[in-house]
Design a protein around this motif. Structure first.
Motif, PDB file in Angstrom:
ATOM      1  N   LEU A  43       0.818  -1.215   0.000  1.00 42.92           N
ATOM      2  CA  LEU A  43       0.000   0.000   0.000  1.00 42.92           C
ATOM      3  C   LEU A  43       0.854   1.268   0.000  1.00 42.92           C
ATOM      4  O   LEU A  43       0.455   2.282  -0.576  1.00 42.92           O
ATOM      5  CB  LEU A  43      -0.947  -0.002   1.209  1.00 42.92           C
ATOM      6  N   ASN A  44       2.006   1.231   0.649  1.00 43.08           N
ATOM      7  CA  ASN A  44       2.882   2.412   0.705  1.00 43.08           C
ATOM      8  C   ASN A  44       3.792   2.555  -0.509  1.00 43.08           C
ATOM      9  O   ASN A  44       4.384   3.611  -0.706  1.00 43.08           O
ATOM     10  CB  ASN A  44       3.748   2.376   1.966  1.00 43.08           C
ATOM     11  N   SER A  45       3.910   1.510  -1.325  1.00 41.09           N
ATOM     12  CA  SER A  45       4.852   1.562  -2.444  1.00 41.09           C
ATOM     13  C   SER A  45       4.415   2.554  -3.519  1.00 41.09           C
ATOM     14  O   SER A  45       3.232   2.875  -3.649  1.00 41.09           O
ATOM     15  CB  SER A  45       5.017   0.167  -3.063  1.00 41.09           C
ATOM     16  N   ARG A  46       5.350   3.055  -4.242  1.00 43.57           N
ATOM     17  CA  ARG A  46       5.146   3.990  -5.361  1.00 43.57           C
ATOM     18  C   ARG A  46       4.309   5.208  -4.982  1.00 43.57           C
ATOM     19  O   ARG A  46       3.424   5.622  -5.720  1.00 43.57           O
ATOM     20  CB  ARG A  46       4.526   3.275  -6.552  1.00 43.57           C
ATOM     21  N   GLY A  47       4.551   5.740  -3.800  1.00 47.24           N
ATOM     22  CA  GLY A  47       3.886   6.976  -3.417  1.00 47.24           C
ATOM     23  C   GLY A  47       2.502   6.818  -2.839  1.00 47.24           C
ATOM     24  O   GLY A  47       1.762   7.790  -2.719  1.00 47.24           O
ATOM     25  N   GLY A  48       2.112   5.627  -2.480  1.00 42.22           N
ATOM     26  CA  GLY A  48       0.808   5.418  -1.852  1.00 42.22           C
ATOM     27  C   GLY A  48      -0.165   4.694  -2.760  1.00 42.22           C
ATOM     28  O   GLY A  48       0.194   4.200  -3.826  1.00 42.22           O
ATOM     29  N   THR A  49      -1.402   4.652  -2.320  1.00 44.24           N
ATOM     30  CA  THR A  49      -2.450   3.917  -3.025  1.00 44.24           C
ATOM     31  C   THR A  49      -3.670   4.808  -3.204  1.00 44.24           C
ATOM     32  O   THR A  49      -4.085   5.494  -2.279  1.00 44.24           O
ATOM     33  CB  THR A  49      -2.834   2.656  -2.225  1.00 44.24           C
ATOM     34  N   ARG A  50      -4.231   4.757  -4.392  1.00 47.30           N
ATOM     35  CA  ARG A  50      -5.442   5.519  -4.691  1.00 47.30           C
ATOM     36  C   ARG A  50      -6.646   4.819  -4.073  1.00 47.30           C
ATOM     37  O   ARG A  50      -6.825   3.613  -4.226  1.00 47.30           O
ATOM     38  CB  ARG A  50      -5.614   5.621  -6.200  1.00 47.30           C
ATOM     39  N   VAL A  51      -7.483   5.587  -3.385  1.00 46.71           N
ATOM     40  CA  VAL A  51      -8.660   5.065  -2.703  1.00 46.71           C
ATOM     41  C   VAL A  51      -9.895   5.724  -3.309  1.00 46.71           C
ATOM     42  O   VAL A  51      -9.940   6.940  -3.475  1.00 46.71           O
ATOM     43  CB  VAL A  51      -8.591   5.376  -1.189  1.00 46.71           C
ATOM     44  N   GLU A  52     -10.875   4.903  -3.647  1.00 49.07           N
ATOM     45  CA  GLU A  52     -12.135   5.410  -4.200  1.00 49.07           C
ATOM     46  C   GLU A  52     -13.196   5.390  -3.110  1.00 49.07           C
ATOM     47  O   GLU A  52     -13.392   4.371  -2.448  1.00 49.07           O
ATOM     48  CB  GLU A  52     -12.579   4.543  -5.371  1.00 49.07           C
ATOM     49  N   LEU A  53     -13.884   6.511  -2.940  1.00 46.26           N
ATOM     50  CA  LEU A  53     -14.939   6.640  -1.934  1.00 46.26           C
ATOM     51  C   LEU A  53     -16.283   6.715  -2.643  1.00 46.26           C
ATOM     52  O   LEU A  53     -16.522   7.637  -3.412  1.00 46.26           O
ATOM     53  CB  LEU A  53     -14.731   7.901  -1.099  1.00 46.26           C
ATOM     54  N   ASN A  89      -5.438   9.920  -2.704  1.00 46.94           N
ATOM     55  CA  ASN A  89      -4.253   9.082  -2.629  1.00 46.94           C
ATOM     56  C   ASN A  89      -3.759   9.098  -1.192  1.00 46.94           C
ATOM     57  O   ASN A  89      -3.436  10.155  -0.663  1.00 46.94           O
ATOM     58  CB  ASN A  89      -3.168   9.596  -3.579  1.00 46.94           C
ATOM     59  N   ILE A  90      -3.724   7.927  -0.575  1.00 44.99           N
ATOM     60  CA  ILE A  90      -3.184   7.812   0.780  1.00 44.99           C
ATOM     61  C   ILE A  90      -1.741   7.357   0.642  1.00 44.99           C
ATOM     62  O   ILE A  90      -1.470   6.280   0.115  1.00 44.99           O
ATOM     63  CB  ILE A  90      -4.016   6.838   1.632  1.00 44.99           C
ATOM     64  N   ARG A  91      -0.836   8.192   1.098  1.00 45.50           N
ATOM     65  CA  ARG A  91       0.589   7.912   0.948  1.00 45.50           C
ATOM     66  C   ARG A  91       1.152   7.051   2.077  1.00 45.50           C
ATOM     67  O   ARG A  91       2.021   6.228   1.843  1.00 45.50           O
ATOM     68  CB  ARG A  91       1.364   9.217   0.865  1.00 45.50           C
ATOM     69  N   ILE A  92       0.659   7.247   3.290  1.00 45.26           N
ATOM     70  CA  ILE A  92       1.189   6.519   4.441  1.00 45.26           C
ATOM     71  C   ILE A  92       0.052   5.758   5.117  1.00 45.26           C
ATOM     72  O   ILE A  92      -0.851   6.354   5.693  1.00 45.26           O
ATOM     73  CB  ILE A  92       1.876   7.483   5.433  1.00 45.26           C
ATOM     74  N   ASP A 106      -8.107  15.196   4.139  1.00 45.83           N
ATOM     75  CA  ASP A 106      -7.455  15.714   2.929  1.00 45.83           C
ATOM     76  C   ASP A 106      -8.458  16.031   1.825  1.00 45.83           C
ATOM     77  O   ASP A 106      -8.098  16.654   0.831  1.00 45.83           O
ATOM     78  CB  ASP A 106      -6.415  14.723   2.402  1.00 45.83           C
ATOM     79  N   LEU A 107      -9.715  15.599   1.989  1.00 46.70           N
ATOM     80  CA  LEU A 107     -10.753  15.932   1.012  1.00 46.70           C
ATOM     81  C   LEU A 107     -11.180  17.396   1.131  1.00 46.70           C
ATOM     82  O   LEU A 107     -11.964  17.877   0.321  1.00 46.70           O
ATOM     83  CB  LEU A 107     -11.979  15.028   1.195  1.00 46.70           C
ATOM     84  N   GLY A 108     -10.710  18.075   2.138  1.00 47.48           N
ATOM     85  CA  GLY A 108     -11.067  19.477   2.329  1.00 47.48           C
ATOM     86  C   GLY A 108     -12.311  19.609   3.168  1.00 47.48           C
ATOM     87  O   GLY A 108     -12.625  18.763   4.008  1.00 47.48           O
ATOM     88  N   SER A 109     -13.056  20.659   2.935  1.00 50.03           N
ATOM     89  CA  SER A 109     -14.214  20.957   3.776  1.00 50.03           C
ATOM     90  C   SER A 109     -15.346  19.948   3.615  1.00 50.03           C
ATOM     91  O   SER A 109     -16.269  19.946   4.410  1.00 50.03           O
ATOM     92  CB  SER A 109     -14.733  22.367   3.467  1.00 50.03           C
ATOM     93  N   GLN A 110     -15.277  19.080   2.627  1.00 48.49           N
ATOM     94  CA  GLN A 110     -16.342  18.094   2.416  1.00 48.49           C
ATOM     95  C   GLN A 110     -16.061  16.753   3.076  1.00 48.49           C
ATOM     96  O   GLN A 110     -16.825  15.813   2.904  1.00 48.49           O
ATOM     97  CB  GLN A 110     -16.542  17.864   0.919  1.00 48.49           C
ATOM     98  N   TRP A 111     -15.001  16.632   3.844  1.00 46.61           N
ATOM     99  CA  TRP A 111     -14.635  15.317   4.368  1.00 46.61           C
ATOM    100  C   TRP A 111     -15.739  14.696   5.218  1.00 46.61           C
ATOM    101  O   TRP A 111     -15.893  13.485   5.231  1.00 46.61           O
ATOM    102  CB  TRP A 111     -13.325  15.374   5.136  1.00 46.61           C
ATOM    103  N   GLY A 112     -16.530  15.477   5.920  1.00 48.03           N
ATOM    104  CA  GLY A 112     -17.593  14.944   6.760  1.00 48.03           C
ATOM    105  C   GLY A 112     -18.665  14.213   5.976  1.00 48.03           C
ATOM    106  O   GLY A 112     -19.349  13.345   6.504  1.00 48.03           O
ATOM    107  N   GLN A 113     -18.830  14.555   4.695  1.00 48.53           N
ATOM    108  CA  GLN A 113     -19.804  13.875   3.853  1.00 48.53           C
ATOM    109  C   GLN A 113     -19.379  12.447   3.530  1.00 48.53           C
ATOM    110  O   GLN A 113     -20.178  11.646   3.058  1.00 48.53           O
ATOM    111  CB  GLN A 113     -20.006  14.643   2.548  1.00 48.53           C
ATOM    112  N   TYR A 114     -18.114  12.117   3.780  1.00 44.84           N
ATOM    113  CA  TYR A 114     -17.599  10.793   3.439  1.00 44.84           C
ATOM    114  C   TYR A 114     -17.191  10.005   4.680  1.00 44.84           C
ATOM    115  O   TYR A 114     -16.453   9.036   4.599  1.00 44.84           O
ATOM    116  CB  TYR A 114     -16.435  10.927   2.447  1.00 44.84           C
TER     117      TYR A 114
END
Length: 189
Positions: free
Chosen positions: A110-120, A142-145, A171-179
């Motif tokens: 999961l940490n390789s190549r700069g992290g893993t892309r996550v779809e919500l 993209n979660i890097r760590i 990291d989604l910004g002001s909309q993170w609570g929606q997710y």
């Protein structure tokens, strides 16, 4: 900045906590025995996994499998059958030991190549009346760590997993609570 959702589902929205969805996806990536523990094949496969080495036996004891070596040998030989409570302990110990064994591998992937892309995938609002519906969209980040997330998952600590997950989705910004609640979280390792 939004706060945690206090009354999720009040108007009919459906979904699960994002951290729970992440835990399910990590369990799917970890794989394991497909047969249920209450079948002979599933029970024997789990017991073999938990008794294949002294380290595995100790990890199983630490995870809650308190049966004596003599009892476990009788189960493996088919001379005795564990009761429902012991089957539950076998399953819990298997999941715990399996998570500990694959955590390093998953973390490296999961940490390789700069992290893993996550779809919500946003929560399901089909049962919510129109005036209370929010505009939600598919998001990705993209979660890097992944260290805190995988560590909490491997230890089976739901509160720590939730905290680690929320720290990432801000990291989604002001909309993170929606997710905070979603229908699915998708990623691969």
């Amino acid at each position: 900045m939004p706060e945690y959702t206090i009354e999720f589902g009040k108007y009919g929205a459906r979904g699960i906590k994002g951290s729970e969805a992440v835990g399910r996806q990590l369990d799917a990536l970890a794989g394991g025995v497909a047969s249920p523990v209450d079948t002979k094949r599933g029970m024997l496969a789990r017991l073999r996994y938990l008794t294949r080495s002294p380290h595995a036996r100790q990890a199983a004891r630490d995870a809650g499998l308190t049966a004596t070596d003599r009892t476990v040998k009788a189960w493996l030989d088919g001379k005795r059958r564990p009761n429902a409570r012991n089957l539950e302990r076998i399953e819990r110990a298997y999941v715990s030991v399996r998570r500990q064994n694959v955590a390093r591998y998953l973390l490296r992937r999961l940490n390789s190549r700069g992290g893993t892309r996550v779809e919500l995938h946003p929560l399901n609002q089909s049962q919510v009346p129109r005036p209370q519906q929010r505009v939600l969209e598919f998001r990705s980040l993209n979660i890097r760590i992944w260290d805190r997330i995988v560590r909490a998952w491997a230890q089976g600590d739901a509160a720590a997993l939730d905290d680690a997950w929320v720290d990432q989705i801000v990291d989604l910004g002001s909309q993170w609570g929606q997710y905070e609640y979603v229908t699915n979280v998708g990623f691969a390792a």
